[in-house]
Design a protein around this motif. Sequence first.
Motif, PDB file in Angstrom:
ATOM      1  N   ASP A 263      -7.988  20.892   4.080  1.00  0.00           N
ATOM      2  CA  ASP A 263      -8.082  21.590   2.791  1.00  0.00           C
ATOM      3  C   ASP A 263      -9.313  22.493   2.741  1.00  0.00           C
ATOM      4  O   ASP A 263      -9.311  23.522   2.054  1.00  0.00           O
ATOM      5  N   VAL A 264     -10.353  22.122   3.462  1.00  0.00           N
ATOM      6  CA  VAL A 264     -11.562  22.939   3.491  1.00  0.00           C
ATOM      7  C   VAL A 264     -11.299  24.251   4.224  1.00  0.00           C
ATOM      8  O   VAL A 264     -11.751  25.320   3.811  1.00  0.00           O
ATOM      9  N   LYS A 265     -10.535  24.168   5.304  1.00  0.00           N
ATOM     10  CA  LYS A 265     -10.159  25.395   6.020  1.00  0.00           C
ATOM     11  C   LYS A 265      -9.320  26.300   5.121  1.00  0.00           C
ATOM     12  O   LYS A 265      -9.528  27.525   5.084  1.00  0.00           O
ATOM     13  N   GLU A 266      -8.378  25.721   4.395  1.00  0.00           N
ATOM     14  CA  GLU A 266      -7.546  26.512   3.494  1.00  0.00           C
ATOM     15  C   GLU A 266      -8.397  27.167   2.403  1.00  0.00           C
ATOM     16  O   GLU A 266      -8.160  28.327   2.033  1.00  0.00           O
ATOM     17  N   ALA A 267      -9.385  26.437   1.896  1.00  0.00           N
ATOM     18  CA  ALA A 267     -10.261  26.995   0.876  1.00  0.00           C
ATOM     19  C   ALA A 267     -11.068  28.168   1.429  1.00  0.00           C
ATOM     20  O   ALA A 267     -11.238  29.197   0.762  1.00  0.00           O
ATOM     21  N   LEU A 268     -11.552  28.030   2.647  1.00  0.00           N
ATOM     22  CA  LEU A 268     -12.314  29.106   3.290  1.00  0.00           C
ATOM     23  C   LEU A 268     -11.455  30.347   3.466  1.00  0.00           C
ATOM     24  O   LEU A 268     -11.871  31.468   3.123  1.00  0.00           O
ATOM     25  N   VAL A 269     -10.259  30.161   3.983  1.00  0.00           N
ATOM     26  CA  VAL A 269      -9.349  31.276   4.244  1.00  0.00           C
ATOM     27  C   VAL A 269      -8.925  31.956   2.946  1.00  0.00           C
ATOM     28  O   VAL A 269      -8.684  33.174   2.915  1.00  0.00           O
ATOM     29  N   ALA A 270      -8.881  31.215   1.855  1.00  0.00           N
ATOM     30  CA  ALA A 270      -8.450  31.782   0.580  1.00  0.00           C
ATOM     31  C   ALA A 270      -9.382  32.891   0.095  1.00  0.00           C
ATOM     32  O   ALA A 270      -8.947  33.794  -0.625  1.00  0.00           O
ATOM     33  N   GLN A 271     -10.660  32.822   0.470  1.00  0.00           N
ATOM     34  CA  GLN A 271     -11.636  33.833   0.042  1.00  0.00           C
ATOM     35  C   GLN A 271     -11.560  34.036  -1.474  1.00  0.00           C
ATOM     36  O   GLN A 271     -11.536  35.142  -1.991  1.00  0.00           O
ATOM     37  N   ASN A 272     -11.557  32.889  -2.166  1.00  0.00           N
ATOM     38  CA  ASN A 272     -11.410  32.882  -3.622  1.00  0.00           C
ATOM     39  C   ASN A 272     -12.308  31.788  -4.190  1.00  0.00           C
ATOM     40  O   ASN A 272     -12.165  30.614  -3.823  1.00  0.00           O
ATOM     41  N   ARG A 273     -13.209  32.163  -5.061  1.00  0.00           N
ATOM     42  CA  ARG A 273     -14.151  31.188  -5.615  1.00  0.00           C
ATOM     43  C   ARG A 273     -13.428  30.027  -6.288  1.00  0.00           C
ATOM     44  O   ARG A 273     -13.912  28.888  -6.288  1.00  0.00           O
ATOM     45  N   ALA A 274     -12.269  30.276  -6.849  1.00  0.00           N
ATOM     46  CA  ALA A 274     -11.518  29.225  -7.531  1.00  0.00           C
ATOM     47  C   ALA A 274     -11.054  28.128  -6.577  1.00  0.00           C
ATOM     48  O   ALA A 274     -10.735  27.019  -7.006  1.00  0.00           O
ATOM     49  N   ALA A 275     -11.035  28.432  -5.265  1.00  0.00           N
ATOM     50  CA  ALA A 275     -10.592  27.450  -4.278  1.00  0.00           C
ATOM     51  C   ALA A 275     -11.701  26.491  -3.865  1.00  0.00           C
ATOM     52  O   ALA A 275     -11.451  25.516  -3.148  1.00  0.00           O
ATOM     53  N   CYS A 276     -12.922  26.758  -4.308  1.00  0.00           N
ATOM     54  CA  CYS A 276     -14.063  25.927  -3.940  1.00  0.00           C
ATOM     55  C   CYS A 276     -14.010  24.593  -4.668  1.00  0.00           C
ATOM     56  O   CYS A 276     -13.499  24.497  -5.793  1.00  0.00           O
ATOM     57  N   GLY A 277     -14.554  23.557  -4.043  1.00  0.00           N
ATOM     58  CA  GLY A 277     -14.727  22.293  -4.725  1.00  0.00           C
ATOM     59  C   GLY A 277     -15.876  22.384  -5.708  1.00  0.00           C
ATOM     60  O   GLY A 277     -16.445  23.457  -5.935  1.00  0.00           O
ATOM     61  N   PRO A 278     -16.264  21.268  -6.314  1.00  0.00           N
ATOM     62  CA  PRO A 278     -17.382  21.280  -7.269  1.00  0.00           C
ATOM     63  C   PRO A 278     -18.683  21.720  -6.586  1.00  0.00           C
ATOM     64  O   PRO A 278     -18.900  21.436  -5.407  1.00  0.00           O
TER      65      PRO A 278
END
Length: 256
Positions: free
Chosen positions: A220-235
């Motif tokens: 999920d961390v890789k997916e968040a990185l690839v998203a290049q979207n602040r909303a995909a970040c965890g807390p």
Amino acid sequence: MPRFALKIEYHGGPFAGWQRQNDVPSVQGAVEAALARLEPGPHTIAAAGRTDAGVHATAQVAHADLTKDWDPFRLSEALNYHLKPDPVSILQVAKVADDWHARFSATDRRYLFRLISRRAPVTHDKGLVWQVTHDLDLEPMQQAAKHLIGRHDFTTFRSSICQADSPVKTLDALDIEAFDIPHGREFRFHVRARSFLHNQVRSFVGTLERVGAGSWQPADVKEALVAQNRAACGPVCPPQGLYLAGVGYPDDPFVE
């Protein structure tokens, strides 16, 4: 005017951050005020990194231009005398070349983040760590951290108020270790890069904590990185566990 490099340790709790601000205490302001007690000011010092409110340092580096050719040891002693009672300490002073710059001469910056997992509230480390009351699993966090190493667009892990020209950075290291403490465990995140985006380390740790808690999977961390979207970040985790732990230079001025 002789130029001096200052290695500085501080507790970030009482300060609104490193950078001098009007009507609020700052680390820069405290050091500059101490310099003014030694030589007429005003003094403006430059630092390797601008830490946020509540963030600590064990090895911040700044430079100052003075009129007197001070002995480095005597300068550190004099500054420490005038810094009291602020929780700021000059660990070491070195004379440097006129073109040496604490920020622009740096080749890397190293941060430490301390996270404690235990039910009982911390006492001795209050204000110096981020505490969670649930268990964390080290191995999944280590696996997830590998996805962040290298050169990437870190938009996901960048504050919305970040002023950097580009979200593309190279992360050289993100190592996580854990060890037992009384009735809990401490996790230490060691992060190294030439430069960082605003809130990047705290965004990393807050996201990886979700992996350690089992709410996220490493992928999920890789997916968040690839998203290049602040909303995909965890807390984004709180600041009190973060330390500027070192700054690298081609010729370290503090090595004798």
